[in-house]
Design an enzyme around this catalytic site. Structure first.
Site, PDB file in Angstrom:
ATOM      1  N   GLU A  27       0.848  -1.198   0.000  1.00 27.03           N
ATOM      2  CA  GLU A  27       0.000   0.000   0.000  1.00 27.03           C
ATOM      3  C   GLU A  27       0.880   1.244   0.000  1.00 27.03           C
ATOM      4  O   GLU A  27       1.962   1.248   0.594  1.00 27.03           O
ATOM      5  CB  GLU A  27      -0.891  -0.004   1.259  1.00 27.03           C
ATOM      6  CG  GLU A  27      -1.760   1.244   1.375  1.00 27.03           C
ATOM      7  CD  GLU A  27      -2.878   1.113   2.413  1.00 27.03           C
ATOM      8  OE1 GLU A  27      -2.902   0.132   3.161  1.00 27.03           O
ATOM      9  OE2 GLU A  27      -3.728   2.029   2.439  1.00 27.03           O
ATOM     10  N   ASN A  72      -6.725   1.584   2.586  1.00 26.55           N
ATOM     11  CA  ASN A  72      -7.449   2.839   2.813  1.00 26.55           C
ATOM     12  C   ASN A  72      -6.980   3.922   1.849  1.00 26.55           C
ATOM     13  O   ASN A  72      -7.761   4.797   1.455  1.00 26.55           O
ATOM     14  CB  ASN A  72      -7.255   3.310   4.256  1.00 26.55           C
ATOM     15  CG  ASN A  72      -7.875   2.363   5.268  1.00 26.55           C
ATOM     16  OD1 ASN A  72      -8.677   1.503   4.922  1.00 26.55           O
ATOM     17  ND2 ASN A  72      -7.500   2.510   6.525  1.00 26.55           N
ATOM     18  N   ASN A 172     -12.126  -0.738  -1.317  1.00 24.88           N
ATOM     19  CA  ASN A 172     -11.507  -1.277  -0.104  1.00 24.88           C
ATOM     20  C   ASN A 172     -12.290  -0.896   1.144  1.00 24.88           C
ATOM     21  O   ASN A 172     -12.588   0.292   1.338  1.00 24.88           O
ATOM     22  CB  ASN A 172     -10.088  -0.711   0.032  1.00 24.88           C
ATOM     23  CG  ASN A 172      -9.396  -1.163   1.303  1.00 24.88           C
ATOM     24  OD1 ASN A 172      -9.002  -2.326   1.414  1.00 24.88           O
ATOM     25  ND2 ASN A 172      -9.253  -0.261   2.267  1.00 24.88           N
ATOM     26  N   GLU A 173     -12.624  -1.858   1.962  1.00 23.66           N
ATOM     27  CA  GLU A 173     -13.228  -1.642   3.293  1.00 23.66           C
ATOM     28  C   GLU A 173     -14.271  -0.527   3.304  1.00 23.66           C
ATOM     29  O   GLU A 173     -14.291   0.329   4.201  1.00 23.66           O
ATOM     30  CB  GLU A 173     -12.131  -1.371   4.337  1.00 23.66           C
ATOM     31  CG  GLU A 173     -11.267  -2.574   4.578  1.00 23.66           C
ATOM     32  CD  GLU A 173     -10.348  -2.487   5.804  1.00 23.66           C
ATOM     33  OE1 GLU A 173     -10.269  -1.421   6.440  1.00 23.66           O
ATOM     34  OE2 GLU A 173      -9.709  -3.505   6.111  1.00 23.66           O
ATOM     35  N   TYR A 244      -7.542  -9.238  10.995  1.00 21.26           N
ATOM     36  CA  TYR A 244      -6.310  -8.957  11.746  1.00 21.26           C
ATOM     37  C   TYR A 244      -6.486  -9.467  13.169  1.00 21.26           C
ATOM     38  O   TYR A 244      -7.573  -9.368  13.749  1.00 21.26           O
ATOM     39  CB  TYR A 244      -6.027  -7.448  11.774  1.00 21.26           C
ATOM     40  CG  TYR A 244      -5.630  -6.870  10.432  1.00 21.26           C
ATOM     41  CD1 TYR A 244      -4.344  -7.066   9.924  1.00 21.26           C
ATOM     42  CD2 TYR A 244      -6.521  -6.123   9.683  1.00 21.26           C
ATOM     43  CE1 TYR A 244      -3.966  -6.526   8.698  1.00 21.26           C
ATOM     44  CE2 TYR A 244      -6.155  -5.577   8.450  1.00 21.26           C
ATOM     45  CZ  TYR A 244      -4.872  -5.781   7.967  1.00 21.26           C
ATOM     46  OH  TYR A 244      -4.491  -5.253   6.761  1.00 21.26           O
ATOM     47  N   GLU A 291      -6.722  -9.092   3.059  1.00 21.99           N
ATOM     48  CA  GLU A 291      -5.817  -8.536   4.082  1.00 21.99           C
ATOM     49  C   GLU A 291      -5.916  -9.442   5.302  1.00 21.99           C
ATOM     50  O   GLU A 291      -7.005  -9.621   5.848  1.00 21.99           O
ATOM     51  CB  GLU A 291      -6.203  -7.111   4.483  1.00 21.99           C
ATOM     52  CG  GLU A 291      -5.935  -6.080   3.413  1.00 21.99           C
ATOM     53  CD  GLU A 291      -6.225  -4.643   3.890  1.00 21.99           C
ATOM     54  OE1 GLU A 291      -6.068  -4.356   5.091  1.00 21.99           O
ATOM     55  OE2 GLU A 291      -6.635  -3.839   3.041  1.00 21.99           O
ATOM     56  N   GLN A 353       1.181  -6.415   5.525  1.00 23.57           N
ATOM     57  CA  GLN A 353       1.582  -6.044   4.184  1.00 23.57           C
ATOM     58  C   GLN A 353       2.926  -6.697   3.885  1.00 23.57           C
ATOM     59  O   GLN A 353       3.261  -7.667   4.551  1.00 23.57           O
ATOM     60  CB  GLN A 353       1.622  -4.534   4.052  1.00 23.57           C
ATOM     61  CG  GLN A 353       0.246  -3.895   4.348  1.00 23.57           C
ATOM     62  CD  GLN A 353       0.168  -2.405   3.985  1.00 23.57           C
ATOM     63  OE1 GLN A 353       1.079  -1.806   3.437  1.00 23.57           O
ATOM     64  NE2 GLN A 353      -0.954  -1.781   4.347  1.00 23.57           N
TER      65      GLN A 353
HETATM   66  O1  AHR Z   1      -3.177  -2.751   6.086  1.00 23.65           O
HETATM   67  C1  AHR Z   1      -3.438  -1.560   6.783  1.00 23.65           C
HETATM   68  C2  AHR Z   1      -4.871  -1.088   6.610  1.00 23.65           C
HETATM   69  O2  AHR Z   1      -5.722  -2.028   7.188  1.00 23.65           O
HETATM   70  C3  AHR Z   1      -5.387  -0.975   5.200  1.00 23.65           C
HETATM   71  O3  AHR Z   1      -5.079   0.232   4.597  1.00 23.65           O
HETATM   72  C4  AHR Z   1      -6.862  -1.084   5.389  1.00 23.65           C
HETATM   73  O4  AHR Z   1      -7.505  -1.633   4.263  1.00 23.65           O
HETATM   74  C5  AHR Z   1      -7.014  -1.926   6.635  1.00 23.65           C
HETATM   75  O5  AHR Z   1      -7.865  -1.353   7.552  1.00 23.65           O
END
Ligand code: AHR
Length: 525
Positions: A27, A72, A172-173, A244, A291, A353
């Site tokens: 990113e 993001n 994205n999100e 996550y 992700e 990432q």
């Molecule tokens: O990977 C960090 C962030 O986590 C990304 O930008 C977003 O898509 C997610 O919330």
């Protein structure tokens, strides 16, 4: 000492290892691109400004795809800013990460780098501040052979041949209120559907990923997927989920069970996919876990974010550069086991990432690059998982967790390839007790080719990490593995002790297969 038993039956294989589950994510955020993969002036930088030391580690990691350019970030990004002569590219505010974006790296530079790194490019379009027209434009610019304004512009910008990007993320999100251009499921579902329709008119070979939930705790989780899938039925090929995990307040038992959380998250999304497929008649889509990782989000939200988001507008500041411990690496190994275990539903996945930003690879400006602890389970799983995925039958003790209830201490999955090689991945989730493992594997006379374990290093503890100056955490050989023929001669019986809080990979070659010499495995691993 705890005891567990497993049996691998290749007749129960759930499908081939989807190579795209070993994807990563780059990113425009923090020092992922700038001072990560790209640093003109670094002693190892090539003529284009990309660091050779980082590239070598990326190649060693063995990932298959790279999602780009966000995250993001993409929800406020204008793709045109990153093409054309670098000197005339604009500097912009990146409101997602409260930074400035210099646009020195854009589509052409990243695509060239990804190709050198052996990564398939997965491109995300902006469905935050932008819409259908811009999504179609960047696709035409990237993939149309020539003869139109946008495709000729690509050629004039230095890439006459189409990039041929197959994988496209539709935003994205968008479900998250933190997202630029946050939308309701209805708003996003319609936008994603119409973007997808136009993108497939332009290039029917693309594979499209609709944005699913940002995490399983989102209040809209479930209803979001149902609504988006109803709108996009027959138009998209995958739906994403983001996941996550972190250790909360020292609850290591729940943290080590994160893979059980991911299993349930995937099962819920899969059930909704099936429900909508039955309702609409469209084929069920794949799940793109686009992700996933360990990320100490609480630290970010409570400490770093208020500081970063209220301060200046720096270029590539240090953002979420989590330093990973042994425990984190074991959890990453376990999450990879979960992805493999769900290979019949998970079509692809991206470790988020790749460099510096919650990453397996770290680098310092004008300094070294090194492997974090999490590098190793990813690298070894990507290198050694091959052939068909098999969920072993398991008899394991359970342990209680605050977050996921009772969970098996042994977390495991296997792959079996055409030559009879059996690869077994295993995590001992107990933080305190070793686990004696008995495994029944298919084929008589299997030979142990490799037993690599990642756990607490000599003189360290479960919090030990790798830094720029010292890297004490690396896989080591697991001693004491026994292998004997079963009494009926049909199987091989393996015995091993998995240390408390450890991730291990075993490779067993068929006795008759000369292609699986120790040398072959060493070069694959
Ligand atoms: O990977 C960090 C962030 O986590 C990304 O930008 C977003 O898509 C997610 O919330």
């Amino acid at each position: 000492m705890l005891h567990a038993r497993l049996e691998v039956d290749p007749g129960t294989a759930i499908g081939p290892v989807p190579r795209r589950i070993f994807g990563t994510f780059v990113e425009h955020m923090g020092r992922s691109v700038y001072e990560g993969i790209y640093e003109p002036g670094h002693p190892t930088a090539d003529a284009a400004g990309f660091r050779a030391d980082v590239l070598a580690l990326v190649q060693e990691l063995g990932a298959t795809t790279a999602r780009y350019p966000g995250g993001n970030f993409v929800s406020g990004y204008r793709w045109e800013d990153g093409v054309g002569p670098v000197a005339s590219r604009p500097v912009r505010l990146d409101a997602a990460w409260h930074s400035v974006e210099t646009n020195e790296v854009g589509l052409h530079e990243f695509a060239r780098w990804a190709s050198a790194a052996g990564l398939e490019l997965m491109y995300a379009v902006n469905l935050g501040t932008r819409g259908i027209a811009e999504a179609a434009d960047v696709l035409e610019y990237a993939n149309h052979p020539g003869g139109t304004a946008l495709s000729e512009r690509r050629a004039a910008d230095g890439t006459p041949e189409p990039f041929g990007i197959r994988l496209w993320c539709l935003g994205n999100e968008v479900d998250g209120p933190w997202q630029i251009g946050h939308k309701t499921a209805e708003e996003y579902g319609r936008l994603a559907a119409e973007s997808a329709r136009l993108m497939k008119f332009i290039d029917p070979t693309v594979e499209l990923v609709a944005a699913g939930s940002s995490n399983a705790e989102m209040p809209s989780f479930g209803e979001w997927e149902r609504t988006v899938l109803r709108h996009t039925a027959g138009l998209v090929d995958h739906i994403s989920l983001h996941a996550y995990y972190e250790e909360w307040d020292g609850d290591v038992d729940s943290f080590l069970a994160s893979g059980a959380g991911l299993d349930r998250y995937i099962a819920t999304v899969a059930a909704i996919i099936d429900e909508v497929a039955a309702e609409t008649g469209a084929a069920p889509v794949g799940i793109s876990v686009d992700e996933w990782n360990v990320w100490y989000q609480r630290r970010w939200n409570e400490i770093d974010k208020p500081r970063v988001m209220n301060g200046d507008w720096p270029a590539h500041p240090r953002l979420i550069e989590d330093e990973y411990s042994v425990t984190d690496a074991v959890v990453v190994g376990s999450l990879l086991i979960s992805l493999l275990r769900n290979a019949d539903r998970v079509s692809m996945a991206n470790l988020a990432q790749l460099v510096n930003v919650i990453a397996p690879i770290r680098s310092e400006p004008n300094g070294p690059a090194w492997r974090q602890t999490t590098f190793f389970p990813f690298q070894l799983t990507a290198a050694l998982a091959s052939g068909q995925v098999v969920r072993p039958s398991v008899a394991s003790p359970l342990y209680e967790t605050a977050k996921y209830g009772a969970v098996e201490v042994l977390d495991t999955v296997a792959t079996v390839d055409d030559s009879g090689t059996v690869t077994l991945f295993a995590v001992n989730r107990s933080a305190t007790e070793d686990l004696a493992l008995e495994a029944v594997l298919p084929g008589a006379g299997l030979r142990l080719q490799r037993a690599s374990t990642l756990g607490v290093p000599e003189g360290g503890d479960r919090h030990t990490s790798n830094t720029a100056t010292a890297q004490p955490v690396a896989p080591r050989e697991l001693a004491g593995v026994t292998i004997t023929p079963s009494p009926d001669g049909a199987s091989s019986l393996v015995g091993a002790t998995l240390p408390a809080l450890s991730w291990t990979v075993f490779v067993f070659g068929a006795a008759s297969d000369p292609s699986h010499s120790d040398e072959t495995v060493a070069s694959r691993g």
